[in-house]
Design an enzyme around this catalytic site. Structure first.
Site, PDB file in Angstrom:
ATOM      1  N   TRP A   1      77.250 -37.905 -11.741  1.00 56.52           N
ATOM      2  CA  TRP A   1      76.822 -38.916 -10.776  1.00 56.52           C
ATOM      3  C   TRP A   1      78.062 -39.514 -10.148  1.00 56.52           C
ATOM      4  O   TRP A   1      78.980 -39.904 -10.871  1.00 56.52           O
ATOM      5  CB  TRP A   1      75.983 -40.013 -11.431  1.00 56.52           C
ATOM      6  CG  TRP A   1      74.690 -39.552 -11.999  1.00 56.52           C
ATOM      7  CD1 TRP A   1      74.397 -39.288 -13.286  1.00 56.52           C
ATOM      8  CD2 TRP A   1      73.486 -39.313 -11.249  1.00 56.52           C
ATOM      9  NE1 TRP A   1      73.089 -38.907 -13.411  1.00 56.52           N
ATOM     10  CE2 TRP A   1      72.504 -38.917 -12.168  1.00 56.52           C
ATOM     11  CE3 TRP A   1      73.150 -39.394  -9.902  1.00 56.52           C
ATOM     12  CZ2 TRP A   1      71.205 -38.595 -11.793  1.00 56.52           C
ATOM     13  CZ3 TRP A   1      71.868 -39.089  -9.531  1.00 56.52           C
ATOM     14  CH2 TRP A   1      70.905 -38.696 -10.462  1.00 56.52           C
TER      15      TRP A   1
ATOM     16  N   HIS B   1      44.314 -60.344   6.316  1.00 54.39           N
ATOM     17  CA  HIS B   1      45.642 -60.624   6.854  1.00 54.39           C
ATOM     18  C   HIS B   1      46.127 -61.984   6.368  1.00 54.39           C
ATOM     19  O   HIS B   1      45.383 -62.777   5.782  1.00 54.39           O
ATOM     20  CB  HIS B   1      45.604 -60.573   8.377  1.00 54.39           C
ATOM     21  CG  HIS B   1      45.388 -59.201   8.911  1.00 54.39           C
ATOM     22  ND1 HIS B   1      45.353 -58.914  10.265  1.00 54.39           N
ATOM     23  CD2 HIS B   1      45.193 -58.007   8.289  1.00 54.39           C
ATOM     24  CE1 HIS B   1      45.151 -57.626  10.444  1.00 54.39           C
ATOM     25  NE2 HIS B   1      45.044 -57.058   9.266  1.00 54.39           N
TER      26      HIS B   1
ATOM     27  N   ASP C   1      69.499 -29.016  -5.563  1.00 49.68           N
ATOM     28  CA  ASP C   1      69.420 -30.177  -6.459  1.00 49.68           C
ATOM     29  C   ASP C   1      68.061 -30.386  -7.109  1.00 49.68           C
ATOM     30  O   ASP C   1      67.953 -31.169  -8.052  1.00 49.68           O
ATOM     31  CB  ASP C   1      69.785 -31.458  -5.685  1.00 49.68           C
ATOM     32  CG  ASP C   1      71.193 -31.414  -5.126  1.00 49.68           C
ATOM     33  OD1 ASP C   1      72.032 -30.682  -5.686  1.00 49.68           O
ATOM     34  OD2 ASP C   1      71.451 -32.112  -4.130  1.00 49.68           O
TER      35      ASP C   1
ATOM     36  N   GLU D   1      46.913 -64.735   7.903  1.00 52.43           N
ATOM     37  CA  GLU D   1      46.255 -65.905   8.470  1.00 52.43           C
ATOM     38  C   GLU D   1      44.921 -66.174   7.784  1.00 52.43           C
ATOM     39  O   GLU D   1      44.595 -67.324   7.458  1.00 52.43           O
ATOM     40  CB  GLU D   1      46.025 -65.708   9.978  1.00 52.43           C
ATOM     41  CG  GLU D   1      47.295 -65.496  10.780  1.00 52.43           C
ATOM     42  CD  GLU D   1      47.606 -64.030  10.996  1.00 52.43           C
ATOM     43  OE1 GLU D   1      48.007 -63.669  12.110  1.00 52.43           O
ATOM     44  OE2 GLU D   1      47.437 -63.238  10.028  1.00 52.43           O
TER      45      GLU D   1
END
Length: 368
Positions: A175, A55, A205, A57
């Site tokens: 488009w 992590h 599509d 820390e």
């Protein structure tokens, strides 16, 4: 919160910017940044990169070494207090001898919630929370949604013309928006844990629903999810091309063709004739540790999600073109008879992307 200094704000802002660098790779974990400060100067900093690895820390403390003793740690989320795939960060902060921890917000995860801060306080470390909490929650809105609501944060992405149309009457839509807008969409896909579509979109599509970014960007492929009550599309379509995992959500009793493979099938309850329970679909994705879902589908699914009250934000790309009144609308099935019943939205972000304009919108608070 009024006791925080200008330096506190600056260092937490720095930690938040660090955290965001994990946007494509940390899921299902939250994005977290940590900055260690001694006598007004940064001695080390880092961010969480991916689940199962150290992590933020732990990485910052390792880089700081003895310079962490007596330092202030600015973290964007409460340090964990339990043993998961990595050791507890609260224990690491105690062992390093930090004098003060400033956390932007508590971690709502049941094994952490408040326990990490309590462990720090028990050892005499000064603990303060709430600094830039809104920004920290915004950064990890999908994580907070999954933990607190049991379902992912849901975003609908749409490309539209100036007259609010998404495709011609024939279904042709390539488009409407510019290449710059289509590239921008890839970044939103990359931060999503799942891309959700419907069987009608697959048939019409044949979308691939993958992330296509420059090769130097590390990205975890989102889960591709198809709502297909009768499993009409499982034998076709690029969504099963093997480049990313695929999940079909279907109605009980539907059967896949003999020899079907390459995707997972899960049955859901129905919410009417030919329709799946959309809330149950999101709950299923939440159980799979999905933080954010991006919907890329047609007007029918978008309208159904709006009617169900499940849409957290709209990502709209508006192109400077007109498609005419016979073209397809943004949403279907919205029977709004009076202005009192209109659906209000507030603009969270607006900017120009190539020749288009992009709007990020969220539901406006209901007027009392």
């Amino acid at each position: 919160m009024s006791g925080f200094s200008a330096d506190d704000h600056a260092f937490m802002a720095r930690a938040l910017r660090l955290a965001e660098r994990g946007v494509y790779t940390t899921r299902p974990n939250p994005m977290v940044g940590c900055v260690l400060v001694q006598d007004g100067a940064v001695v080390a900093e880092d961010f969480h990169r991916r689940a199962g690895e150290p992590h933020a820390e732990a990485l910052a403390l390792q880089a700081a070494g003895e310079r962490a003793r007596g330092a202030t740690a600015y973290v964007t989320l409460e340090p964990c207090a339990h043993q998961g795939r990595t050791p507890p960060c609260a224990d690491a902060l105690v062992a390093a001898g930090v004098a003060r921890v400033v956390a932007a917000t508590r971690d709502p995860y049941a094994q952490v919630d408040g326990a990490g801060l309590a462990k720090l306080r028990e050892t005499g470390i000064a603990v303060e929370t709430g600094l830039m909490e809104a920004q920290a929650r915004e950064l990890n809105r999908g994580f907070f949604s999954r933990i607190e609501r049991g379902r992912p944060w849901l975003r609908i992405k749409l490309g539209m013309s100036l007259d609010g149309r998404t495709a011609l009457a024939s279904g042709e839509s390539k488009w409407i928006t510019s290449e710059a807008a289509r590239l921008d969409v890839q970044h939103w896909r990359a931060r999503s844990g799942a891309l959700l579509t419907a069987s009608g979109t697959v048939l019409a599509d044949d979308p691939q629903l993958t992330v296509r970014l420059p090769e130097d960007r590390e990205v975890m492929p989102p889960l591709r999810v198809v709502l297909d009550p009768g499993l009409a599309t499982v034998a076709r379509g690029r969504v099963r091309d093997g480049s990313a995992p695929t999940l079909y959500l279907h109605a009980a009793g539907a059967r896949a063709p003999r020899g079907f493979s390459g995707a997972e099938l899960v049955a859901l309850p129905k919410a009417g004739e030919g329709r799946l329970d959309l809330e149950a679909a999101l709950k299923e994705l939440g159980r799979r540790d999905i933080n954010e879902v991006q919907v890329e589908a047609g007007a029918t699914l978008g309208g159904a999600l709006l009617q169900a009250g499940l849409v957290d934000e709209l990502l709209l790309y508006v192109a400077p073109v007109l498609l005419g009144d016979s073209a397809r609308p943004l949403f279907g099935g919205l029977d709004i008879a009076s202005m009192r019943d209109r659906l209000g939205w507030r603009v969270v972000d607006a900017r120009r992307i190539g020749d288009d304009h992009r709007f990020l919108l969220r539901p406006a608070p209901q007027a009392s």
